[in-house]
Design an enzyme around this catalytic site. Sequence first.
Site, PDB file in Angstrom:
ATOM      1  N   GLN A  50       0.834  -1.650   0.135  1.00 13.04           N
ATOM      2  CA  GLN A  50       0.391   0.262  -0.701  1.00 13.04           C
ATOM      3  C   GLN A  50       0.595   1.416  -0.033  1.00 13.04           C
ATOM      4  O   GLN A  50       0.770   2.555   0.095  1.00 13.04           O
ATOM      5  CB  GLN A  50      -0.296  -0.142   1.261  1.00 13.04           C
ATOM      6  CG  GLN A  50      -2.042  -1.054   1.417  1.00 13.04           C
ATOM      7  CD  GLN A  50      -2.974  -0.906   2.534  1.00 13.04           C
ATOM      8  OE1 GLN A  50      -2.725  -1.592   3.026  1.00 13.04           O
ATOM      9  NE2 GLN A  50      -4.141   0.483   2.133  1.00 13.04           N
ATOM     10  N   CYS A  94     -10.157   0.535   4.117  1.00 12.09           N
ATOM     11  CA  CYS A  94      -9.333   0.766   3.100  1.00 12.09           C
ATOM     12  C   CYS A  94      -8.746   2.046   3.478  1.00 12.09           C
ATOM     13  O   CYS A  94      -9.151   2.510   2.031  1.00 12.09           O
ATOM     14  CB  CYS A  94      -9.387  -0.409   1.551  1.00 12.09           C
ATOM     15  SG  CYS A  94      -7.764  -1.085   1.154  1.00 12.09           S
ATOM     16  N   LEU A  95      -7.436   1.856   3.140  1.00  8.24           N
ATOM     17  CA  LEU A  95      -6.838   3.437   3.101  1.00  8.24           C
ATOM     18  C   LEU A  95      -6.329   3.223   1.820  1.00  8.24           C
ATOM     19  O   LEU A  95      -5.905   4.490   1.126  1.00  8.24           O
ATOM     20  CB  LEU A  95      -5.885   3.595   3.992  1.00  8.24           C
ATOM     21  CG  LEU A  95      -5.809   3.252   5.449  1.00  8.24           C
ATOM     22  CD1 LEU A  95      -4.531   3.845   6.222  1.00  8.24           C
ATOM     23  CD2 LEU A  95      -6.379   4.060   6.485  1.00  8.24           C
ATOM     24  N   GLU A 137      -4.781  -7.456   5.392  1.00 11.38           N
ATOM     25  CA  GLU A 137      -4.434  -7.477   5.138  1.00 11.38           C
ATOM     26  C   GLU A 137      -3.157  -8.331   3.844  1.00 11.38           C
ATOM     27  O   GLU A 137      -2.644  -8.026   3.390  1.00 11.38           O
ATOM     28  CB  GLU A 137      -3.816  -7.134   6.416  1.00 11.38           C
ATOM     29  CG  GLU A 137      -3.756  -5.571   7.250  1.00 11.38           C
ATOM     30  CD  GLU A 137      -4.719  -4.175   6.672  1.00 11.38           C
ATOM     31  OE1 GLU A 137      -3.208  -4.318   5.571  1.00 11.38           O
ATOM     32  OE2 GLU A 137      -5.379  -3.591   7.098  1.00 11.38           O
TER      33      GLU A 137
HETATM   34 NI    NI Z   1      -6.647  -2.552   2.890  1.00 14.82          NI
END
Ligand code: NI
Length: 172
Positions: A50, A94-95, A137
Amino acid sequence: MSLKILTYPNPLLAKKSEPITEITDEIRELVNEMVPMMYDADGIGLAAPQVGKLLRLVVIDISGPEKREDLLVLINPRLTPIPEEGMVVGEEGCLSVTGYRANVKRYAKVLLEAEDLEGNPIRREADGLLAVCLQHEVDHLDGKLFIDRISRLKRGMFEMKLKKGTRQSQVR
Ligand code: NI
């Protein structure tokens, strides 16, 4: 290092991450950057891909950015579902998928195996929010987002919303 959180549809988010063969200073530095990034973004988990690093590394703190008392740094996490414990459906965000949340079905309980930042083995069962967060994750490490686990109809609606949002931001 100056990292930022990548958002969908960045192609790196769909890539498979590589195992970590040695815990180097670079890995420790990456963790030192990822942990505050996760807290600052109000997240309970962040995976290395990410932030653009295709490594099998995640940080998790299900106590949240207010408490910050349950930090887990997981190197090469592996999950084994415990299917007898059934499935759970819960809303996820989710970021890397901003402004969207959806229900996702996950295993209620999993066995987690990983190494910590000192290279010590971790082996424990997880249920509840931790089990869900771990599956979310570890999915990132395999190039999968929670929107890859929703119905085609919902996914279509999400893509439409995303396109509309992009168009609006181009107008501004
Ligand atoms: Ni996520």
